[in-house]
Design a protein around this motif. Structure first.
Motif, PDB file in Angstrom:
ATOM      1  N   LEU A  97      -1.299  -4.482 -14.249  1.00 15.69           N
ATOM      2  CA  LEU A  97      -2.449  -3.594 -14.095  1.00 15.69           C
ATOM      3  C   LEU A  97      -2.019  -2.263 -13.478  1.00 15.69           C
ATOM      4  CD1 LEU A  97      -5.477  -5.420 -12.470  1.00 15.69           C
ATOM      5  CD2 LEU A  97      -5.491  -3.952 -14.477  1.00 15.69           C
ATOM      6  N   HIS A  98      -1.201  -2.411 -12.469  1.00 18.60           N
ATOM      7  CA  HIS A  98      -0.731  -1.252 -11.724  1.00 18.60           C
ATOM      8  C   HIS A  98       0.050  -0.306 -12.645  1.00 18.60           C
ATOM      9  CE1 HIS A  98       0.492   0.990  -8.320  1.00 18.60           C
ATOM     10  NE2 HIS A  98       1.702   0.486  -8.200  1.00 18.60           N
ATOM     11  N   TYR A 120      -9.118  -2.243  -3.456  1.00 19.83           N
ATOM     12  CA  TYR A 120      -7.930  -2.572  -4.245  1.00 19.83           C
ATOM     13  C   TYR A 120      -8.223  -2.737  -5.740  1.00 19.83           C
ATOM     14  CZ  TYR A 120      -5.378  -2.994   0.092  1.00 19.83           C
ATOM     15  OH  TYR A 120      -4.783  -2.705   1.290  1.00 19.83           O
ATOM     16  N   HIS A 165      -7.789   0.386 -10.393  1.00 19.13           N
ATOM     17  CA  HIS A 165      -6.922   0.686 -11.532  1.00 19.13           C
ATOM     18  C   HIS A 165      -7.684   1.252 -12.717  1.00 19.13           C
ATOM     19  CE1 HIS A 165      -4.644  -2.515  -9.322  1.00 19.13           C
ATOM     20  NE2 HIS A 165      -3.740  -1.572  -9.415  1.00 19.13           N
ATOM     21  N   ILE A 166      -7.077   2.249 -13.317  1.00 19.35           N
ATOM     22  CA  ILE A 166      -7.564   2.734 -14.602  1.00 19.35           C
ATOM     23  C   ILE A 166      -6.982   1.802 -15.657  1.00 19.35           C
ATOM     24  CG2 ILE A 166      -7.511   4.653 -16.248  1.00 19.35           C
ATOM     25  CD1 ILE A 166      -7.245   6.519 -13.814  1.00 19.35           C
ATOM     26  N   ARG A 208      -7.195  16.956 -19.190  1.00 16.25           N
ATOM     27  CA  ARG A 208      -7.137  16.616 -20.616  1.00 16.25           C
ATOM     28  C   ARG A 208      -8.439  16.962 -21.333  1.00 16.25           C
ATOM     29  NH1 ARG A 208      -4.556  10.568 -19.574  1.00 16.25           N
ATOM     30  NH2 ARG A 208      -3.376  11.256 -17.766  1.00 16.25           N
ATOM     31  N   ASN A 220      -7.461 -11.082   3.523  1.00 15.07           N
ATOM     32  CA  ASN A 220      -7.426  -9.751   4.115  1.00 15.07           C
ATOM     33  C   ASN A 220      -8.756  -9.517   4.819  1.00 15.07           C
ATOM     34  OD1 ASN A 220      -4.871  -9.108   3.230  1.00 15.07           O
ATOM     35  ND2 ASN A 220      -5.617  -8.321   1.282  1.00 15.07           N
ATOM     36  N   THR A 274      -0.101  -0.068 -15.998  1.00 18.29           N
ATOM     37  CA  THR A 274      -0.995   0.576 -16.976  1.00 18.29           C
ATOM     38  C   THR A 274      -1.690   1.773 -16.337  1.00 18.29           C
ATOM     39  OG1 THR A 274      -1.449  -1.621 -17.810  1.00 18.29           O
ATOM     40  CG2 THR A 274      -2.865   0.137 -18.597  1.00 18.29           C
ATOM     41  N   ASP A 275      -2.178   1.545 -15.135  1.00 19.99           N
ATOM     42  CA  ASP A 275      -2.881   2.592 -14.405  1.00 19.99           C
ATOM     43  C   ASP A 275      -1.999   3.830 -14.222  1.00 19.99           C
ATOM     44  OD1 ASP A 275      -5.037   3.410 -12.266  1.00 19.99           O
ATOM     45  OD2 ASP A 275      -3.118   3.545 -11.220  1.00 19.99           O
ATOM     46  N   THR A 297      -7.507  12.877 -13.178  1.00 20.19           N
ATOM     47  CA  THR A 297      -6.724  12.407 -14.309  1.00 20.19           C
ATOM     48  C   THR A 297      -7.185  13.029 -15.622  1.00 20.19           C
ATOM     49  OG1 THR A 297      -6.469  10.305 -13.148  1.00 20.19           O
ATOM     50  CG2 THR A 297      -5.882  10.324 -15.478  1.00 20.19           C
ATOM     51  N   LYS A 306       2.531   1.751  -3.369  1.00 17.34           N
ATOM     52  CA  LYS A 306       1.608   2.251  -4.400  1.00 17.34           C
ATOM     53  C   LYS A 306       1.422   3.758  -4.266  1.00 17.34           C
ATOM     54  CE  LYS A 306      -1.158  -1.866  -5.322  1.00 17.34           C
ATOM     55  NZ  LYS A 306      -2.438  -2.530  -5.021  1.00 17.34           N
ATOM     56  N   LYS A 320      -2.624  -3.145   4.432  1.00 19.25           N
ATOM     57  CA  LYS A 320      -2.925  -4.578   4.503  1.00 19.25           C
ATOM     58  C   LYS A 320      -2.238  -5.206   5.713  1.00 19.25           C
ATOM     59  CE  LYS A 320      -1.983  -4.705   0.043  1.00 19.25           C
ATOM     60  NZ  LYS A 320      -1.351  -5.144  -1.199  1.00 19.25           N
ATOM     61  N   LYS A 365      -3.630 -16.055   2.488  1.00 20.14           N
ATOM     62  CA  LYS A 365      -4.013 -15.170   3.590  1.00 20.14           C
ATOM     63  C   LYS A 365      -5.205 -14.317   3.157  1.00 20.14           C
ATOM     64  CE  LYS A 365      -2.362 -11.156   6.008  1.00 20.14           C
ATOM     65  NZ  LYS A 365      -2.302  -9.984   5.182  1.00 20.14           N
ATOM     66  N   ASP A 402       0.827  -1.212   0.000  1.00 19.64           N
ATOM     67  CA  ASP A 402       0.000   0.000   0.000  1.00 19.64           C
ATOM     68  C   ASP A 402       0.860   1.259   0.000  1.00 19.64           C
ATOM     69  OD1 ASP A 402      -2.834  -0.961   0.272  1.00 19.64           O
ATOM     70  OD2 ASP A 402      -1.945  -1.979   1.979  1.00 19.64           O
ATOM     71  N   ILE A 457      -1.410   5.771 -17.519  1.00 26.61           N
ATOM     72  CA  ILE A 457      -2.558   6.588 -17.939  1.00 26.61           C
ATOM     73  C   ILE A 457      -2.702   7.810 -17.035  1.00 26.61           C
ATOM     74  CG2 ILE A 457      -5.055   6.661 -18.231  1.00 26.61           C
ATOM     75  CD1 ILE A 457      -4.939   3.646 -18.839  1.00 26.61           C
ATOM     76  N   ARG A 458      -2.571   7.605 -15.745  1.00 26.79           N
ATOM     77  CA  ARG A 458      -2.782   8.718 -14.824  1.00 26.79           C
ATOM     78  C   ARG A 458      -1.753   9.825 -14.995  1.00 26.79           C
ATOM     79  NH1 ARG A 458      -5.793   7.222  -9.430  1.00 26.79           N
ATOM     80  NH2 ARG A 458      -6.417   5.117  -9.940  1.00 26.79           N
ATOM     81  N   TYR A 459      -0.485   9.434 -15.148  1.00 30.51           N
ATOM     82  CA  TYR A 459       0.566  10.458 -15.034  1.00 30.51           C
ATOM     83  C   TYR A 459       1.381  10.665 -16.302  1.00 30.51           C
ATOM     84  CZ  TYR A 459      -0.788   9.535 -10.262  1.00 30.51           C
ATOM     85  OH  TYR A 459      -1.538   9.357  -9.132  1.00 30.51           O
ATOM     86  N   ASN A 460       1.074   9.895 -17.363  1.00 29.38           N
ATOM     87  CA  ASN A 460       1.822  10.092 -18.602  1.00 29.38           C
ATOM     88  C   ASN A 460       3.321   9.945 -18.411  1.00 29.38           C
ATOM     89  OD1 ASN A 460       0.501  10.443 -21.004  1.00 29.38           O
ATOM     90  ND2 ASN A 460      -0.271  12.465 -20.374  1.00 29.38           N
ATOM     91  N   ASP A 471       0.361  -8.980 -11.151  1.00 34.86           N
ATOM     92  CA  ASP A 471      -0.381  -7.885 -10.525  1.00 34.86           C
ATOM     93  C   ASP A 471       0.241  -6.529 -10.843  1.00 34.86           C
ATOM     94  OD1 ASP A 471      -1.926  -9.875  -9.554  1.00 34.86           O
ATOM     95  OD2 ASP A 471      -1.476  -9.568  -7.426  1.00 34.86           O
TER      96      ASP A 471
END
Lengths: 245, 447
Positions: free
Chosen positions: A42-43, B65, B68-69, B97, B4, A45-46, B93, A17, A186, B2, A14, A49-52, A39
């Motif tokens: 995905l992170h 969690y 994500h975009i 734009r 959460n 790609t996100d 975001t 991220k 977590k 585990k 956490d 997109i968010r910050y270029n 995992d």
């Protein structure tokens, strides 16, 4: 010269991220390393997109220390900031009886970070610049019954960082020790945490970002934990040993 | 593996009711699938429904969690996100734009999953409809643990029942939504003053072309002044509308510090007299400030978001929202009777909002053509007594209730309010959803 690149080890935690978001927001290219590369996709790609910004991902297992050299070799470039955000709390009670678990806790919080950071320290020392950020814990400031296996490993890590700072201070390499108090993540899920003393991953990330820019040595986050831990360290052992925390 | 898992006391935004629930924070789809097989659960986004819509004591699946975009197509404005992404993140975001959500509720701290589940409306419902109109497709996990892609052309039944279905048809994991192209981040706002309910309605009906319209209504006024209000119309400002100072940063997001309410106010704080005073002051200043001005998007759409945890002003017992909608022809009479009933009681609504809805095609969503009123009251015995009377008035004028706001309604009342409810129940039965996806609210209302 200095590039705007940051490498985050343990990128799926956490706090990591939030750190990635903070650096992304400020235009840094991100190099993210974690065990679960699926995992990370995905992170990443996100974040793109968010910050270029450019985001590179790497599979990285802290405990497989023999792979660390190759990991470094495979980096797209050597980022000028390294942030180690890996930690494992583990159940203290289980650790008392379970060799495998306590070894894992010690290796994850101490041996692993020590190894990878040592390699980067040499690189930074040679190139004459770089920033190393180690996220340790206030649990390393004094041992208590409820988490001393974790705490002792973090204590070792804190001392390692302090020694490293002493070695590299003259070499223009900045070493930052981060000592978070309780944080909603977590790792602490299901624990009863003191609301006024407990921080959020975003707050920790902001504090780290500022401390890196201001070249601080040691930060507590939240700040109040510096005072709390000072008081806790002052309690004589003969009283401390009978208290429960 | 585990889990959460965390047992904790959770509530909706109103802080009432508070329930002890097992909360799980899955990090990937595999973990959700494991939970779905165990049945009896509900998905929870950011917990901004007011009552008990996103609580299941047995198992609440917190989607934080899934944030994500995934992709954005900037030629058509199609955004694909996981369901736990906050509207705030989308705005942060994409506003710089030149894009903005087509439909937004009064808070940006809501998730896309929640927006779909409640099929939320905004200040533009009379013109552009609800959030559901701008969903291209979504993916949902059903009770068999299958991931189903739904759209207007694919798995249409599930698509229609899920929009406004309050999470009772599965767990939404991903969605594609359409964004609105905008030139600037500013809104041209025009404030109109209405002395009474007739003027209020007249202004709404005469301004059906405005993109945004909403009224703040002084619910403490009676007799000749009943329905006294300030109606705020809004349009997205174009570049030409801006003054020099703002043109340079026409799509700017200002970084502002939010205020936070640090503690719970005492329960007696928001009493009838204070609410009366506050409403009169608000009306006085609203009436006398400039009629037309440029307003920053955040101030226009989300004035309450600036005060974090504002729900604490109602005290520890929390508050309840009451929102219903009346069919167009019965709206005025219904609203007058509601306001009179509130005046007869010992409690008052601090913040009351009136809004004209347009046409709505949907299986189970709240809006219908007519007027909706939203009221909030601190939790107390008197409030609950009053709300039962308001329920009767809503039924009398053939109105219906907004589940995203409800925390206390009786099942008999709810079931009488809308004949679509039985169809929804049947659909859930047929698909075994009723045993798999349940919230405290759905159990209370026997959905």
């Amino acid at each position: 010269m200095k590039n705007k690149n940051v490498l985050i080890l343990g990128a799926l935690s956490d706090i990591a991220k939030s750190i990635a978001q903070k650096y992304g927001e400020n235009g840094y290219n991100l190099h993210l390393a974690a065990r679960k590369i699926d995992d990370l996709e995905l992170h990443s790609t996100d974040l793109k997109i968010r910050y270029n910004v450019n985001v590179h991902i790497y599979e990285f297992d802290l405990l497989k220390t023999e792979t660390h050299k190759d990991f470094i070799k495979n980096l797209k470039e050597i980022p000028s900031i390294l942030i180690c955000a890996i930690g494992l709390l583990g159940q203290q009670k289980d650790g008392e009886n379970d060799l495998e678990l306590r070894t894992k806790v010690i290796r994850t919080n101490y041996e692993g970070p020590l190894n990878i950071i040592s390699d980067f320290a040499n690189i930074y020392e040679n190139q004459g610049y770089g920033t190393i950020v180690g996220i340790s814990s206030v649990a390393g400031d004094r041992g208590k019954a409820s988490n001393y296996i974790y705490g002792s490993a973090k204590a070792g890590f804190t001392v390692f960082l302090s020694g490293l700072r002493n070695r590299l201070a003259k070499k223009n390499v900045h070493v930052l020790t981060v000592l978070p108090g309780t944080v909603y993540t977590k790792m602490t899920l299901g624990m009863k945490l003191p609301k006024l003393l407990t921080s959020s991953p975003d707050k920790v990330a902001n504090d780290i970002y500022d401390a890196v820019n201001k070249k601080k040595d040691i930060i507590y986050t939240m700040k109040i934990w510096r005072l709390i831990m000072f008081i806790i360290r002052c309690i004589p052992e003969r009283i401390f040993k009978n208290k429960s925390f | 593996m585990k889990e959460n898992l965390n047992q904790s006391n959770i509530s909706g935004w109103g802080g009432y009711p508070i329930k002890k629930a097992n909360v799980i924070y899955p990090e990937n789809i595999k973990q959700i699938l494991v939970e779905v097989k165990k049945r009896n659960l509900i998905a929870r986004g950011n917990g901004r429904a007011y009552g008990d819509s996103s609580i299941n004591e047995n198992k609440t699946i917190n989607m934080k969690y899934f944030n994500h975009i995934i992709s954005f197509d900037d030629s058509f404005g199609i955004l694909v996100v996981e369901s736990g992404v906050l509207l705030e993140d989308i705005i942060k975001t994409f506003l710089p734009r030149g894009w903005f959500p087509y439909v937004t509720p009064g808070s940006k701290f809501v998730t896309v999953g929640g927006l779909i589940a409640a099929d939320v409306h905004g200040k533009n419902h009379h013109k552009e409809g609800s959030f559901g109109n701008f969903i291209e497709w979504f993916e949902i996990i059903n009770s068999k643990g299958e991931i189903i892609k739904c759209s207007k052309t694919e798995n249409t039944e599930l698509f229609k029942w899920t929009i406004g279905g309050m999470g009772l048809t599965g767990i939404i994991i991903k969605a594609a939504i359409k964004l609105r192209p905008i030139q600037t981040s500013w809104i041209k706002q025009k404030t109109l003053v209405a002395k009474n309910i007739d003027q209020t309605f007249e202004i709404f009906e005469n301004n059906m072309n405005a993109t945004y319209s909403v009224a703040w209504i002084n619910s403490t006024k009676t007799k000749d002044n009943i329905g006294q209000s300030l109606i705020m119309l809004g349009e997205h400002a174009s570049i030409e509308d801006l003054d020099k100072k703002n043109i340079k940063n026409h799509l700017e997001i200002k970084s502002k510090k939010n205020k936070i309410i640090p503690f719970y106010f005492p329960d007696w704080f928001l009493n009838k007299n204070l609410i009366k005073l506050f409403n009169s002051i608000y009306y006085f200043f609203g009436k006398n400030t400039s009629k037309e001005k440029l307003v920053y998007w955040d101030d226009y759409f989300y004035p309450l978001d600036k005060i974090l945890e504002w729900n604490k002003i109602y005290g520890r017992k929390g508050f309840v929202q009451y929102q219903c909608v009346f069919p167009l022809k019965k709206s005025k009479d219904g609203i007058i009777e509601l306001l009179m009933e509130i005046d007869n009681s010992s409690v008052s609504s601090f913040l009351s909002v009136l809004k004209r809805f347009g046409d709505q095609e949907s299986n189970f969503s709240f809006p219908m053509k007519g007027y909706t009123i939203a009221l909030d009251f601190p939790v107390s015995k008197e409030t609950f007594d009053l709300l039962e009377k308001l329920d009767d008035i809503t039924l009398k004028y053939e109105g219906r209730f907004y589940l995203a706001k409800d925390a206390r309604m009786k099942k008999e009342i709810f079931k009488k309010s809308d004949k679509r409810i039985q169809e929804f129940i049947n659909y859930r039965n047929q698909n075994n959803f009723d045993e798999d996806f349940q919230s405290s609210q759905s159990s209370r209302l026997e959905l």
